[in-house]
Design an enzyme around this catalytic site. Structure first.
Site, PDB file in Angstrom:
ATOM      1  N   ASP A  53     -22.674 -10.917  17.720  1.00  0.00           N
ATOM      2  CA  ASP A  53     -21.708 -11.241  16.477  1.00  0.00           C
ATOM      3  C   ASP A  53     -22.172 -12.810  16.067  1.00  0.00           C
ATOM      4  O   ASP A  53     -23.054 -12.930  15.454  1.00  0.00           O
ATOM      5  CB  ASP A  53     -20.457 -11.154  17.274  1.00  0.00           C
ATOM      6  CG  ASP A  53     -19.241 -10.794  16.154  1.00  0.00           C
ATOM      7  OD1 ASP A  53     -19.371 -11.700  15.085  1.00  0.00           O
ATOM      8  OD2 ASP A  53     -18.211 -10.128  16.506  1.00  0.00           O
TER       9      ASP A  53
ATOM     10  N   ARG B 147     -12.844   1.618  25.576  1.00  0.00           N
ATOM     11  CA  ARG B 147     -14.188   1.374  25.839  1.00  0.00           C
ATOM     12  C   ARG B 147     -15.091   2.813  26.180  1.00  0.00           C
ATOM     13  O   ARG B 147     -15.957   2.704  26.024  1.00  0.00           O
ATOM     14  CB  ARG B 147     -14.548   0.521  27.108  1.00  0.00           C
ATOM     15  CG  ARG B 147     -14.186  -0.890  26.881  1.00  0.00           C
ATOM     16  CD  ARG B 147     -14.582  -1.814  28.005  1.00  0.00           C
ATOM     17  NE  ARG B 147     -13.932  -3.092  28.131  1.00  0.00           N
ATOM     18  CZ  ARG B 147     -14.189  -4.162  27.709  1.00  0.00           C
ATOM     19  NH1 ARG B 147     -15.151  -4.081  26.780  1.00  0.00           N
ATOM     20  NH2 ARG B 147     -13.540  -5.431  27.750  1.00  0.00           N
TER      21      ARG B 147
HETATM   22  C1  PRP Z   1     -18.427  -9.363  23.239  1.00  0.00           C
HETATM   23  C2  PRP Z   1     -19.814  -8.681  23.321  1.00  0.00           C
HETATM   24  C3  PRP Z   1     -21.062  -9.797  23.396  1.00  0.00           C
HETATM   25  C4  PRP Z   1     -20.263 -10.969  22.548  1.00  0.00           C
HETATM   26  C5  PRP Z   1     -20.561 -10.990  21.135  1.00  0.00           C
HETATM   27  O1  PRP Z   1     -17.987  -9.625  24.346  1.00  0.00           O
HETATM   28  O2  PRP Z   1     -19.668  -7.693  24.450  1.00  0.00           O
HETATM   29  O3  PRP Z   1     -20.979 -10.141  24.852  1.00  0.00           O
HETATM   30  O4  PRP Z   1     -18.768 -10.561  22.268  1.00  0.00           O
HETATM   31  O5  PRP Z   1     -20.353 -12.011  20.540  1.00  0.00           O
HETATM   32  P1  PRP Z   1     -20.889 -13.407  20.120  1.00  0.00           P
HETATM   33  O6  PRP Z   1     -22.086 -13.035  19.398  1.00  0.00           O
HETATM   34  O7  PRP Z   1     -19.814 -13.885  18.972  1.00  0.00           O
HETATM   35  O8  PRP Z   1     -20.936 -14.269  21.177  1.00  0.00           O
HETATM   36  P2  PRP Z   1     -16.426 -10.033  24.894  1.00  0.00           P
HETATM   37  O9  PRP Z   1     -16.242 -11.380  24.963  1.00  0.00           O
HETATM   38  O10 PRP Z   1     -15.529  -9.540  23.934  1.00  0.00           O
HETATM   39  O11 PRP Z   1     -16.331  -9.629  26.345  1.00  0.00           O
HETATM   40  P3  PRP Z   1     -16.589  -8.051  26.677  1.00  0.00           P
HETATM   41  O12 PRP Z   1     -17.909  -7.558  26.594  1.00  0.00           O
HETATM   42  O13 PRP Z   1     -16.024  -8.063  28.174  1.00  0.00           O
HETATM   43  O14 PRP Z   1     -15.672  -7.237  25.958  1.00  0.00           O
END
Ligand code: PRP
Length: 191
Positions: free
Chosen positions: A112, A174
């Site tokens: 992201d 999920r």
């Molecule tokens: C989400 C996803 C990535 C990260 C991407 O994890 O799984 O690891 O966000 O976002 P970024 O590119 O803005 O850093 P999250 O922190 O939501 O945790 P999760 O995987 O446990 O849901």
């Protein structure tokens, strides 16, 4: 079971559309597995899944990887509540095994802002793997705030909130086998 029943909203009440169907996901994941297998032919591959969202992707992807492979897990969390602007993440669960001189492939559900992958890459570089690459199921380039290399990409998606297939809505949903977009006006967070 028990009295503390969670009233979970049926996702069909707030789903906007299915962005990537189960069939499309599985087809693309098989292609990625084949591409990875060709690229690492003759080598052993160490797959590192970033928890928690990447779990479903890892377990499906590895079934399509034909070179010898091992897996490990890492979890990261943001400092404070505003990762989007701070860009700081910390390791909350570190790897079990050494990665020195190994071919490492990071497996993520989504890139992201790019901060998570950027932090993990810079940490893992210090441990001197032989190679270090990134495989993400989803790429949301419109949200990128820091440039990151993506070597294998499942789908490029628009800047919409997505859930399913590892991605959560307040930790739930999920397990859905597809990626869907949310109609936030109709979403009621689970109590
Ligand atoms: C989400 C996803 C990535 C990260 C991407 O994890 O799984 O690891 O966000 O976002 P970024 O590119 O803005 O850093 P999250 O922190 O939501 O945790 P999760 O995987 O446990 O849901």
């Amino acid at each position: 079971m028990g009295s503390a029943k969670t009233e979970m909203q049926d996702y069909r009440e707030f789903i906007d559309e299915i962005l990537v169907s189960e069939e499309e996901l599985q087809k693309r994941i098989a292609e990625l597995g084949q591409e990875i297998s060709r690229d690492y032919e003759g080598e052993t591959l160490h797959l590192i899944c970033i928890l928690r969202g990447g779990v479903l992707f890892l377990t499906d992807l590895m079934r399509h990887i034909s070179v010898p492979n091992t897996i490990d897990f890492m979890a990261v969390s943001s400092y404070g509540t505003n990762r989007q602007t701070s860009g700081q993440v910390r390791i909350s669960l570190d790897l079990k095994d050494d990665i020195l001189d190994r071919h490492v492939l990071l497996v993520e559900d989504i890139v992201d802002s790019g901060y998570t992958i950027a932090s993990v890459l810079s940490l893992l570089e210090t441990r001197h793997p032989k190679t270090l690459k990134v495989c993400t199921l989803l790429d949301k380039p419109e949200r990128r705030e820091t440039e990151v290399p993506i070597h294998y990409r499942g789908f490029t998606i628009p800047n919409k909130f997505v859930f399913g297939y590892g991605l959560d809505m307040d930790e739930y949903y999920r397990n859905l086998p597809f990626i869907a977009t949310v109609d936030l006006e109709r979403y009621r967070p689970n109590a």
